[in-house]
Design a protein around this motif. Structure first.
Motif, PDB file in Angstrom:
ATOM      1  N   GLY A 143       0.729   3.790  -3.072  1.00 44.56           N
ATOM      2  CA  GLY A 143       0.705   5.584  -2.816  1.00 44.56           C
ATOM      3  C   GLY A 143       1.991   6.200  -2.800  1.00 44.56           C
ATOM      4  O   GLY A 143       1.626   7.414  -3.457  1.00 44.56           O
ATOM      5  N   MET A 154       1.770   9.288  -5.937  1.00 47.23           N
ATOM      6  CA  MET A 154       2.132  10.542  -5.422  1.00 47.23           C
ATOM      7  C   MET A 154       3.026  10.890  -6.225  1.00 47.23           C
ATOM      8  O   MET A 154       2.684  12.018  -6.899  1.00 47.23           O
ATOM      9  N   LEU A 208       0.849  -0.964   0.275  1.00 44.95           N
ATOM     10  CA  LEU A 208      -0.118   0.725  -0.032  1.00 44.95           C
ATOM     11  C   LEU A 208       0.681   1.724   0.250  1.00 44.95           C
ATOM     12  O   LEU A 208       0.582   2.343  -0.921  1.00 44.95           O
TER      13      LEU A 208
END
Length: 88
Positions: free
Chosen positions: A24, A28, A20
Motif C-alpha cells: 500500500g 501511494m 499489505l
C-alpha cells in the motif's frame, strides 16, 4: 504443538499484514509522487507472505515432526524478511 502452531500462525498473519502495508505504501508513493519502499521491496514482502501462508497451511494440516518443520519454515521466512528488508 498447538502453542507452536498458534505462535507461527500469528507470525504468518503479521507477515501478511506487513506485506499489505508495504504494498500500500508503494502504491501511494507512486500515485502521489513521494518516495516509498519501491516495487522490489513490495515484491519481497508479498513473496514472503505467500511463503509463510503456504508453510502455515502445511503445518496446520499435518501432525508431529511435519508440523514442527512447517512452523520452522514460517519463522525462517519471516526472520529472513525482517533481516534483509528492515534491519540490514
Amino acid at each position: 504443538m498447538r502453542v507452536l502452531r498458534g505462535v507461527s500462525g500469528a507470525v504468518a498473519g503479521g507477515t501478511v499484514v506487513l506485506a499489505l502495508v508495504v504494498a500500500g505504501a508503494a502504491i501511494m508513493g507512486l500515485r502521489r509522487g513521494f518516495p516509498g519502499p519501491g516495487w522490489a521491496d513490495a515484491a519481497w514482502h508479498v513473496a514472503a507472505a505467500i511463503g509463510v501462508v503456504l508453510a502455515q497451511v502445511y503445518a496446520d494440516r499435518h501432525r508431529g515432526f511435519r508440523t514442527v518443520c512447517g512452523c520452522v519454515v514460517v519463522f525462517a521466512i519471516a526472520g529472513c524478511l525482517l533481516w534483509a528488508q528492515w534491519w540490514n
